[in-house]
Design a protein around this motif. Sequence first.
Motif: not given
Length: 436
Positions: A209-212, A11-15, A216-220
């Motif tokens: 955590r947001a960067a990770l 899920a998109p990370a919260p700001p 992760r989304e880019a890897d998927i």
Amino acid sequence: MTAPTGPVAVAPAPPAPHPGTGRADDASVPRSGRHPHLRAVAVSLACSVLGPLVFLVLVGAALEEGGEPQQPGPWVALLLLDAAVGVTAAALAGLFRTSRVASVALVVAGTLSTWAAPAGVVGLVRVGARRSGALDALVVAVVVAGGLGVSRLHGLVGPPAPDPLPWWAEVLALAAVAGLLLLWGRVRGTRTALVSSLREQAVAAERERAALAHGREADIARTRAEERSAIARDMHDTLSHQLSLIALHAGALASRDDLPPERAREAARTVRDAAADANAVLREVLTALRSTDPEQRLGHHGGAEPLPTSRSVDALAAQALEQGQQVEVGWRGLSAVDLDRRSPATAVSVAQMTAELLVNAHKHAPGAPVAVLLAHEGDDLVLRVSNPLVPTPGPALGTGLGLVGVGERARLLGGVARYGAVDGRFEVQVVLPWQA
């Protein structure tokens, strides 16, 4: 074999929370809260109320114990100066909270004026919050010197003290009071700095955590794109094979007019079957995205190795056995030949997914027996790979995206992939539609 280190869909990370606006230099200064102006007014009001009370109590005690002042005129002038300094210090006590000079000025005012004693307490606490040893020593010296000077001045012009304290006792008392207030301020400053540091660490951790999560989304997304491309290449090779068969047999029918009816019908059936298979493959290939990289047109993942089939499952088991992994392959309701005949495209995907799952099992559960089952259940083709859950001394190396690729390949073929612990075993089940 265990689940990947992260979920399949992230899920998109919260700001990230907005970092504090205070400078690093002021980390030791207590925060003013959400309403700094109200806090400033409250501090000034408290000093304005307590200051006169302290002044009246001390003046009354001096008159009661010593009687008439020795020099009434200078003493009254000294009291008026005391009150003026006290009123000014009390009014300014709530302001300039982060100013070092203002804090020292409040300490000086509190030392010279009994009316300004509460404001001096505020100044001592603020100086202590800065946690500066040199500044603390300077302030203690100012308090001791100023306190002795004011005490001697009042003793000359004011009511005489019946039992004056020796000078060393006054020095100790003034130094003790100043030291305690500075220590209180140092504790507050340390706590504020710690809270500020923890807040900054929390902000940094949230950003990491947001960067990770974005990584992760880019890897998927990249893994899914690679699986789409791999399916497109595999289906392209299968479709080319079927079209070659059609062209071969159609050419024979067109160039030979002396074939017996039986041979002609057999060739026609071959053309019909090959066309049906090519039609099925074409439907599947249209669901994937074809890569434009010329180097990837040779074969699976850019290689020139032969296209795998369902018969490759047994070869994969033999290869795993050479690597120390015992693999048991079972067929239920169908055989490798049946699968290749029914849907060559699906057979290729089953072989690719089986290879990926065996690699995953060898990575996360080395040496543990692996059970592979291919079954025809109703209108579904089921691939089930399982192995015992084996505790590992540390996390296995890898991207954790192998199961993501399997799930994406299954989804593109109209099926679904599930994985997780079942009765002490880790099981991956892929369900695909049984296509002719």
